[in-house]
Design an enzyme around this catalytic site. Structure first.
Site, short mmCIF file in Angstrom:
data_model
loop_
_atom_site.label_atom_id
_atom_site.label_comp_id
_atom_site.label_asym_id
_atom_site.label_seq_id
_atom_site.Cartn_x
_atom_site.Cartn_y
_atom_site.Cartn_z
N GLN A 50 -4.42 -5.62 6.88
CA GLN A 50 -5.34 -6.58 6.27
C GLN A 50 -5.23 -7.97 6.90
O GLN A 50 -5.88 -8.90 6.42
CB GLN A 50 -5.07 -6.68 4.76
CG GLN A 50 -5.29 -5.39 4.00
CD GLN A 50 -6.73 -4.91 4.00
OE1 GLN A 50 -7.64 -5.66 4.28
NE2 GLN A 50 -6.93 -3.64 3.66
N LYS A 86 -10.71 -0.98 10.13
CA LYS A 86 -10.72 -2.22 9.35
C LYS A 86 -11.02 -3.44 10.22
O LYS A 86 -11.16 -4.55 9.70
CB LYS A 86 -9.37 -2.40 8.64
CG LYS A 86 -9.07 -1.31 7.62
CD LYS A 86 -7.77 -1.57 6.89
CE LYS A 86 -7.35 -0.39 6.04
NZ LYS A 86 -8.28 -0.08 4.94
N HIS A 105 0.87 -1.17 0.00
CA HIS A 105 0.00 0.00 0.00
C HIS A 105 0.91 1.23 0.00
O HIS A 105 2.01 1.20 0.52
CB HIS A 105 -0.87 -0.04 1.27
CG HIS A 105 -1.93 1.00 1.35
ND1 HIS A 105 -1.66 2.32 1.67
CD2 HIS A 105 -3.28 0.92 1.21
CE1 HIS A 105 -2.80 3.00 1.71
NE2 HIS A 105 -3.79 2.18 1.42
N CYS A 112 -4.84 2.51 -3.55
CA CYS A 112 -3.59 3.05 -2.99
C CYS A 112 -2.46 2.04 -3.12
O CYS A 112 -1.63 1.89 -2.21
CB CYS A 112 -3.78 3.46 -1.53
SG CYS A 112 -5.02 4.73 -1.29
N ASP A 144 3.18 -4.26 8.07
CA ASP A 144 1.88 -3.63 7.85
C ASP A 144 0.82 -4.71 8.00
O ASP A 144 0.65 -5.56 7.12
CB ASP A 144 1.83 -3.00 6.46
CG ASP A 144 0.46 -2.40 6.13
OD1 ASP A 144 -0.47 -2.51 6.96
OD2 ASP A 144 0.32 -1.82 5.03
#
Length: 420
Positions: free
Chosen positions: A212, A235, A133, A375, A209
């Site tokens: 997700q 999220k 991202h 993104c 990261d």
């Protein structure tokens, strides 16, 4: 069936676009919130609203306790200690905080120990991947520009999985390795253990990261052996405006502050300021108390369901959706075709139809998906497209949602006069 009761999510009962039922398939962008999260937010605002760590009256004390309790819940949810997490407004801010602090260290701030550990200069390099991202790409680009270090990346294979044959970019001058746990385009799970081993072999600082992954699979940052990680509340069934930066305690203690002001100090004179220990050192100013409380409630909600159960449910939905998508003419799936290699993030290209047009046709039928480059332009360029359409799942989705999505998607190309 869903693994989270749909009745817990009031928004899922509404109708959209001239009375059609809402089918929400955009959780990778923003998940929906259960009533218990909204209740926690509203209770804080209506009955306990006060300044955290700024007063001795009951409302201030209640707010301080609520934030401390939420910190413990969220830390436990990802397997770390409460004093290792810093509140941010989202993952983007967390990654920028890290990159900017490292820039200051590289310019000579901080202890000799942390300058040796994280200081960058010409000849050094930072490694990311093509699957990132922009939030885990642009801050590192900027850091390299400011320090003279080189930005390198692991590439991806034909299905968008991180290609470990390109891992020779990690070498003895690699100071930072920052990578996604799960791609927000392909849904592909990264080979975390292998990348961590390669980074550890050269004593690089490892950043994950986890935007997700944390909402969809069990995640334990200590077990993953990373030095830092980020994720966002919106999220994982929580409010917007709240995120988390985890940094291993021995490193966090050595980092100089980025934002300065109130709440992050011990003693201030006209000549000098002494900064508070972490995490307070990195939480200048008034914090978003209600959002923090809401994130704690979201962590409780997901814990009560069980992240193993969430992961299993969404894996079954993903396998079902991949099978159904493969039968729709003119649809190209971006990412692995094997559900075991990915989570429920399904980006796809519809031949001859712009993603925004795909989104509008589906929206007219009540199907909410994401369209655009998400993104993540470099990985779209890898697939030879500028943008894509994306369906993504949460614990509240069902096979019925997938069926409605597939039925609507099958009408897209005929709608534009293209062969079905």
């Amino acid at each position: 069936m869903s693994c989270a009761p749909r009745a817990d999510f009031p928004i899922l009962s509404r109708e959209v676009r001239d009375g059609v039922p809402l089918v929400y398939l955009d959780s990778a962008a923003t998940s929906q919130k259960p009533q218990v999260v909204m209740d926690a937010v509203m209770h804080q605002e209506l009955y306990s609203n006060g300044a955290v760590n700024r007063g001795s009256h009951q409302l201030a004390a209640e707010s301080t306790i609520a934030v401390d309790n939420a910190r413990e819940k969220v830390a436990r949810f990802v397997g770390v200690k409460p004093d290792e997490i810093v509140w941010t407004k989202n993952s983007t801010e967390g990654l920028n905080l890290l990159a900017n602090v490292i820039s200051r260290i590289s310019a000579g701030e901080g202890s000799a120990k942390i300058r040796e550990r994280l200081g960058l200069g010409p000849g050094d390099n930072v490694v990311i991947t093509r699957a990132e991202h922009h939030a885990n790409l642009v801050p590192w680009q900027d850091l390299c520009r400011r320090t003279g270090a080189e930005l390198r990346w692991l590439d991806v294979d034909s299905e968008g999985r991180i290609d470990l044959t390109t891992a020779d970019v990690i070498d003895s001058r690699t100071r930072i390795v920052s990578f996604t746990h799960v791609s927000n385009v392909t849904g592909a799970l990264s080979p975390v253990a292998q990348i961590v081993d390669l980074a550890r072999a050269v004593d690089a600082f490892i950043v994950l990261d986890a935007c997700q992954s944390v909402p969809h699979i069990p995640v334990d940052f200590k077990a993953l052996n990373v030095d830092a990680a980020v994720f966002s509340g919106h999220k994982m069934l929580g409010p917007t405006g709240i995120g988390v930066l985890y940094v291993r305690s021995d490193v966090l203690r050595e980092l100089p502050p980025f934002l300065t002001g109130g709440s992050m100090v011990v003693l201030v004179t006209m000549e000098k300021t002494t900064f508070a220990p972490p995490p307070a050192r990195f939480e200048a100013g008034t914090q978003p108390v209600a959002q923090i409380v809401g994130l704690g409630a979201a962590a409780d909600y997901l814990t009560d369901i069980g992240m193993d159960k969430v992961a299993q449910h969404e894996a079954e939905l993903t396998a079902y959706a991949l099978e159904k998508l493969s039968d729709v003419p003119g649809v190209r799936i971006l990412g692995p075709r094997d559900a075991a290699e990915r989570v429920g993030v399904l980006a796809f290209d519809v031949e001859g139809v712009h993603p925004h047009d795909v989104g509008q046709v589906l929206d007219a039928r009540g199907i909410a998906i994401r369209v655009g480059h998400h993104c993540a332009q470099p990985i779209h360029q890898h697939f030879g497209v500028f943008a894509s359409s994306r369906a993504s799942f949460g614990p509240y989705n069902t096979t019925g949602d997938v069926d409605a999505f597939i039925e609507a998607l099958a009408q897209v190309r005929p709608f534009f006069g293209l062969a079905g």
